[in-house]
Design a protein around this motif. Structure first.
Motif, PDB file in Angstrom:
ATOM      1  N   MET A 105      50.464   8.129 -22.570  1.00 50.38           N
ATOM      2  CA  MET A 105      49.830   9.453 -22.439  1.00 50.38           C
ATOM      3  C   MET A 105      48.963   9.730 -23.654  1.00 50.38           C
ATOM      4  SD  MET A 105      49.542  12.260 -20.750  1.00 50.38           S
ATOM      5  CE  MET A 105      48.956  13.911 -20.972  1.00 50.38           C
ATOM      6  N   LYS A 106      47.691   9.883 -23.428  1.00 52.56           N
ATOM      7  CA  LYS A 106      46.794  10.126 -24.559  1.00 52.56           C
ATOM      8  C   LYS A 106      46.064  11.459 -24.347  1.00 52.56           C
ATOM      9  CE  LYS A 106      42.997   7.929 -27.108  1.00 52.56           C
ATOM     10  NZ  LYS A 106      42.115   6.744 -27.134  1.00 52.56           N
ATOM     11  N   PHE A 107      46.257  12.352 -25.333  1.00 55.41           N
ATOM     12  CA  PHE A 107      45.574  13.646 -25.307  1.00 55.41           C
ATOM     13  C   PHE A 107      44.330  13.589 -26.186  1.00 55.41           C
ATOM     14  CE2 PHE A 107      50.002  14.747 -24.510  1.00 55.41           C
ATOM     15  CZ  PHE A 107      49.954  15.798 -23.601  1.00 55.41           C
ATOM     16  N   GLY A 108      43.254  14.229 -25.731  1.00 55.58           N
ATOM     17  CA  GLY A 108      42.087  14.419 -26.584  1.00 55.58           C
ATOM     18  C   GLY A 108      41.943  15.899 -26.892  1.00 55.58           C
ATOM     19  N   VAL A 109      41.841  16.243 -28.180  1.00 57.11           N
ATOM     20  CA  VAL A 109      41.703  17.647 -28.583  1.00 57.11           C
ATOM     21  C   VAL A 109      40.274  17.851 -29.085  1.00 57.11           C
ATOM     22  CG1 VAL A 109      42.560  19.475 -30.082  1.00 57.11           C
ATOM     23  CG2 VAL A 109      44.137  17.707 -29.250  1.00 57.11           C
ATOM     24  N   LEU A 110      39.543  18.732 -28.429  1.00 62.68           N
ATOM     25  CA  LEU A 110      38.149  18.963 -28.826  1.00 62.68           C
ATOM     26  C   LEU A 110      38.065  19.651 -30.189  1.00 62.68           C
ATOM     27  CD1 LEU A 110      37.530  18.021 -26.033  1.00 62.68           C
ATOM     28  CD2 LEU A 110      36.035  20.000 -25.697  1.00 62.68           C
ATOM     29  N   GLN A 111      37.027  19.313 -30.936  1.00 65.83           N
ATOM     30  CA  GLN A 111      36.793  19.987 -32.218  1.00 65.83           C
ATOM     31  C   GLN A 111      35.345  20.455 -32.266  1.00 65.83           C
ATOM     32  OE1 GLN A 111      37.116  17.561 -35.766  1.00 65.83           O
ATOM     33  NE2 GLN A 111      37.707  19.329 -37.011  1.00 65.83           N
ATOM     34  N   PHE A 112      35.179  21.769 -32.288  1.00 61.05           N
ATOM     35  CA  PHE A 112      33.866  22.398 -32.463  1.00 61.05           C
ATOM     36  C   PHE A 112      33.780  22.917 -33.892  1.00 61.05           C
ATOM     37  CE2 PHE A 112      35.262  23.360 -28.079  1.00 61.05           C
ATOM     38  CZ  PHE A 112      34.248  22.752 -27.356  1.00 61.05           C
ATOM     39  N   PRO A 113      32.568  23.155 -34.397  1.00 58.96           N
ATOM     40  CA  PRO A 113      32.508  23.925 -35.639  1.00 58.96           C
ATOM     41  C   PRO A 113      33.130  25.293 -35.372  1.00 58.96           C
ATOM     42  CG  PRO A 113      30.286  23.480 -34.767  1.00 58.96           C
ATOM     43  CD  PRO A 113      31.252  22.787 -33.867  1.00 58.96           C
ATOM     44  N   GLY A 114      34.049  25.719 -36.229  1.00 58.51           N
ATOM     45  CA  GLY A 114      34.716  27.002 -36.031  1.00 58.51           C
ATOM     46  C   GLY A 114      36.038  26.903 -35.305  1.00 58.51           C
ATOM     47  N   SER A 115      36.401  25.715 -34.797  1.00 53.67           N
ATOM     48  CA  SER A 115      37.750  25.551 -34.230  1.00 53.67           C
ATOM     49  C   SER A 115      38.772  25.778 -35.333  1.00 53.67           C
ATOM     50  CB  SER A 115      37.937  24.139 -33.665  1.00 53.67           C
ATOM     51  OG  SER A 115      37.148  23.946 -32.517  1.00 53.67           O
TER      52      SER A 115
END
Lengths: 224, 731
Positions: free
Chosen positions: A1-11
């Motif tokens: 199981m592989k999760f991807g966590v998004l990273q935006f500027p301001g996260s």
């Protein structure tokens, strides 16, 4: 199981989401300007203030290159979880119905709340019992869930209301005390409270783990 | 350089320099300063930048200890917290900007202290705040300031993803015109990788990144921060900066990545006095010169003058020193984080700050003259011959009984639950927060690799006004007591000295005595000062603020699983009063409610006896002996018991048998007292180590208390209603 966590500027809560997901599987950060989902089985759009909440919370992040990939992933049935600002982004992206408005008290409010699991049949709640109460913190300034009444009726009938605030605990004025909803297909779920901040008794509660465990069960790669 | 239109001495005075200081500038330059140079000198020679009225005093403070990694003089101090990690921390004030525009003033205060932390390479992990306002029940202005400051702190900290884990707020008439907004931040970094701000390497490039430079905040340090507030502070609103936490969040991530990848030689944030201060401090610490071309600085407004560019206090900017070979990589990284870097100058061997506009030299002065040669002034302290502060209005009648007094104390804005404030702050982001606000006397943060930090911030202007020496000692002791209650041992201390105009003898006396007390207490506790800030001239037409040293203390605890809590937990537990507690009513919260004037002096106390009680409580918490531990502060013993009952949602019965003065026993205040609860056997074990009286037991849904004729019997629900009094201010 592989999760991807998004990273935006301001996260802000991406590291927390990565830690939480890391308790049931592998979890990696995905940079907003990239387009490679890195073979992830599920995507988490985390909390925070992507692009400073400028224009409207989530309104800019939804146009990022990585979100285009996430939208395609979701349309193909991939699991996508949006937490807080992530919920706002998913609504802005049209992956979830409704919108998040400013809290009725017009203040950022941070409080531990109880969530009632309304739909235990989704890929995000299948580790929960019907009506189970989860102790999870909520912290936001724009968390008032809104959708037109007829749409809310249809969503209730279709089991799209996944979690509600326990009676008397909804501080933001959400329609029908709604804390989180899923799409018609059930593979995209957004909620304002923060299950990733409820995965360790030392820092408050472990109830939020249920959400991540459910996702791992749904993806079939469970370590639980 | 062109001599055209050199500024006059009057213009220098308008910028905050004295005539003598102006003359000294002329001597140092061997000519009168031009506009650019005068602007730079007037800022760097301001109280805010040069500490010219406080530096000699500050040099008397203890700054060394076994845990100190970085002491005063850097952007922030740092202490060793084990496992190769250091905790950087510092408290700073943003009082005058907040009194003029509370939301932006407080927000940029948080922004500034966070930049100080990541400027030394530490990731900010927590914010705490210390606030003072006038009476919110009678003053609309104070409610406006409170609301704005709390929103501003929340706005900035929340948006940055840094938890606000603690704080304190008090309301007293002397802060009516001049509120205080102090913010403290903590950061965590690998000790070996912390960076200093000294510019080094002749030929290296200065890169400015972050926000563009505008006209905001011009003269903030000299005009706003280093003079008394006038009646019409609205005129000064343009000197307040506007913050953008989104920009700072990118700045933070970019800075830490620049350091992580070893791309930069030195790093400095731009705060008060903008480029002027950061560039000359980097040059001074590196013993080099710096050339800056203002024509290369990205501007918000096209027609800015060189002096405006040099002194602008536009927020969210950083300055770093880069080897020429790494410049392209640095610029690429700043582009990734959308905080576009620009090369604006270089390190030289001239020992001079030289300001160019393109080819034209528009300012040239020696770094030493700018940074080191500001005259330091001796204070002329003299104890005041009469009371400086009028007695407050009475709100509690002489005929009130103990129960009414307790309920009035719990509802007092100085004691009531801070929930309506801290609920506006994210206290849990970053997944470190083991004890949230109102769960324990100090915030507790877990560290990677085990163990944790306890952190507390405290101040008590009324006690310091009554006795600057013993009052300041009491504040430091309370901080350490708070740490003891969670099981933490002090590692280091930071302080913000908020005082009136030091050129007045009675204020100079308050400041001198307070610093003497601060030094004595920190020495006795082995909690050295690693950094701090001074905010003077906090007074207006209605007089000075209470002298308000704000103390922040960081401690370490070995096992966060056993971090103490303040709430009673277990039916049948014994309640004990621990420590060398000698309560007194003068200067207490009860005395304020009764409208009593401040006393002339506070009782002396045995600091080492208090320290040893703190150690006993700390060890008991660490061993897991206690169900709860809470230090006795405002409102005295009975308020402390009520707070523990409320926090645990369980009642208590206490009896103070032979108290000869019941009111003093119930409501008197002093350092060194704790209310703890635990199994009777555990309390008996603690009694072998420290002075202790068993005063009651935990249980039921009411608070019963009895002392020499005074009796209280009240339901928890009624206590909770009184304690919730602040909610109405935020309705």
């Amino acid at each position: 199981m592989k999760f991807g966590v998004l990273q935006f500027p301001g996260s802000c809560d991406e590291a927390d989401a990565q830690l939480a997901a890391g308790r049931v599987g592998e979890a990696v950060l995905l940079w907003h300007r990239d387009r490679d989902l890195a073979g992830c089985d599920a995507i988490i759009v985390p909390g925070g203030f992507s692009y400073g909440d400028y224009l409207r919370a989530g309104a800019i992040a939804r146009f990022s290159p990585m979100m285009e990939e996430v939208i395609a992933f979701a349309r193909d049935g991939g699991l996508v979880l949006g937490i807080c600002n992530g919920f706002q982004v998913l609504c802005e992206a049209g992956l979830l119905p409704g919108a998040l408005l400013q809290n009725t008290n017009r203040r950022f409010t941070s409080r531990q709340v109880h969530l009632e699991v309304v739909s235990p049949d989704t890929p995000f709640t299948r580790a929960c019992a019907p009506g189970e109460l989860l102790s999870v913190p909520a912290k936001h300034g724009s968390g008032r869930y809104y959708a037109p009444d007829d749409q809310l009726d249809a969503m209730e009938a279709a089991g799209q209301i996944v979690v509600r605030y326990a009676p008397g605990e909804c501080f933001n004025g959400s329609a029908r005390d709604i804390a989180g909803v899923c799409n018609e297909a059930g593979n995209v779920f957004g909620l304002m409270p923060h299950p990733e901040h409820a995965v360790d008794a030392l820092t408050g509660s472990t109830d939020g783990l249920r959400i991540f465990e459910s996702m791992a069960l749904a993806a079939g790669g469970a370590h639980v | 350089m062109s001599d055209a239109a050199l500024p006059t001495v009057e213009e220098a005075v308008a910028l905050g320099l004295t005539r003598d200081e102006y003359a000294l500038v002329c001597t140092k330059l061997d000519r009168p300063p031009n506009q650019v140079e005068l602007a730079m000198f007037s800022l760097l020679w301001s109280e805010h930048c040069a500490y010219k009225h406080s530096k000699k005093l500050l040099m008397t403070l203890p700054t060394e200890g076994p845990f100190v990694v970085m002491g005063p003089g850097e952007n922030a101090g740092a202490v060793d917290v084990g496992n190769g990690l250091a905790c950087a921390f510092k408290v700073e004030s943003h009082n005058h900007p907040s009194a003029v525009e509370p939301f932006q003033g407080a927000a940029t205060g948080v922004g500034g202290i966070l930049r100080d932390i990541f400027a030394i390479g530490a990731r900010p992990i927590a914010v705490l705040d210390s606030l003072r306002f006038g009476n919110p029940l009678t003053s609309e202005r104070s409610r406006f300031l409170l609301d704005g400051a709390v929103s501003g702190i929340g706005h900035y900290g929340n948006s940055m993803g840094v938890p606000t884990v603690g704080g304190e707020v008090y309301f007293e008439e002397p802060y009516e015109q001049n509120c205080l907004v102090n913010a403290m931040a903590l950061g965590l970094g690998e000790t070996e990788k912390l960076v200093r701000s000294a510019a080094a390497g002749v030929g290296n490039v200065l890169v400015l990144y972050g926000a563009s430079t505008g006209r905001d905040g011009i003269g903030g340090a000299s005009v706003l921060a280093s003079a008394e507030l006038g009646e019409l502070s609205e005129d000064k609103r343009p000197t307040v900066q506007v913050g953008d936490p989104f920009e700072e969040s990118k700045l933070l991530e970019c800075s830490l990545e620049l350091l992580e990848r070893g791309l930069i030689v030195a790093l400095q944030d731009l705060g008060a006095a903008g480029l002027t201060s950061s560039a000359s401090e980097m040059a001074s610490k590196g013993e080099v010169g710096i050339d800056i071309d203002v024509a290369t600085v990205p501007l918000r407004e096209a027609d800015m003058e060189p002096f405006e560019i040099m002194v602008s206090e536009s927020q969210e900017r950083m300055l770093c020193v880069v080897e020429p070979g790494k410049l392209a990589e640095v610029i690429a990284l700043t582009d990734k984080w959308e905080v576009h870097g620009t090369a604006i100058g270089s390190v030289t061997d001239t020992g001079h700050m030289r300001i160019f506009r393109g080819e034209e030299l528009v300012g040239d002065m020696s770094v030493a003259a700018l940074v080191d040669d500001c005259p330091l002034y001796d204070l002329s302290p003299a104890a005041p011959t009469q009371q400086l502060y009028p007695a407050p209005a009475a709100v509690l009648g002489e005929d009130a009984d103990a129960q009414e007094a307790l309920l009035t104390l719990l509802a007092s804005p100085n004691i009531a639950s801070r929930r309506p404030l801290f609920e506006q702050y994210d206290s849990i982001v970053q997944s470190r927060t083991v004890r949230r606000p109102e769960e324990a006397d100090a915030a507790v943060l877990q560290l990677p690799g085990g163990g944790g930090l306890g952190v507390s911030i405290d101040g008590n202007g009324r006690k310091v006004a009554a006795d600057p020496y013993w009052g300041t000692i009491a504040v430091v002791l309370e901080c350490a007591s708070n740490l003891a209650c969670v099981g933490a041992e002090p590692l280091g201390t930071t302080n913000n000295l908020n005082f009136g105009n030091p050129e007045k003898p009675h204020i100079a006396w308050q400041l001198t005595e307070a610093v003497r007390g601060l030094g004595a207490a920190c020495r006795a506790l082995d909690a050295p000062i690693v950094g701090g800030n001074v905010s003077l001239y906090n007074e207006g037409a209605s007089g000075p603020i209470y002298p308000t040293p704000v103390i922040g203390m960081v401690g370490r605890l070995p096992d966060v699983e056993r971090a103490g809590r303040l709430g009673f937990a277990q039916e049948g537990d014994a309640i004990a009063l621990v420590g060398p507690f000698r309560p007194a009513l003068p200067a207490s919260e009860l005395a304020r409610l009764r409208g009593e004037a401040l006393p002339d002096g506070l009782p002396e106390l045995d600091i080492l006896a208090v320290r040893s009680a703190q150690e006993a409580v700390r060890d008991a918490v660490r061993e897991g002996l206690l169900s709860s531990a809470h230090d006795i502060a405002e409102g005295g013993l009975l308020v402390a018991v009520a707070e523990s009952a409320l926090a645990g949602s369980i009642g208590a019965t206490v009896e103070l048998g032979d108290a000869d003065d019941a009111w003093t026993a119930l409501f008197g205040e002093a350092p060194g007292g704790f209310v703890v609860s635990g199994h009777p056997a555990a309390i008996a074990q603690l009694a072998e180590r420290v002075e202790l009286d068993i005063i009651g037991a935990v249980g039921g849904e009411r608070l019963h208390a009895q002392a020499a004729g005074a009796a209280v019997d009240v339901a928890l629900a009624d206590l909770r209603e009184a304690h919730g009094a602040l909610a109405q201010l935020f309705a």
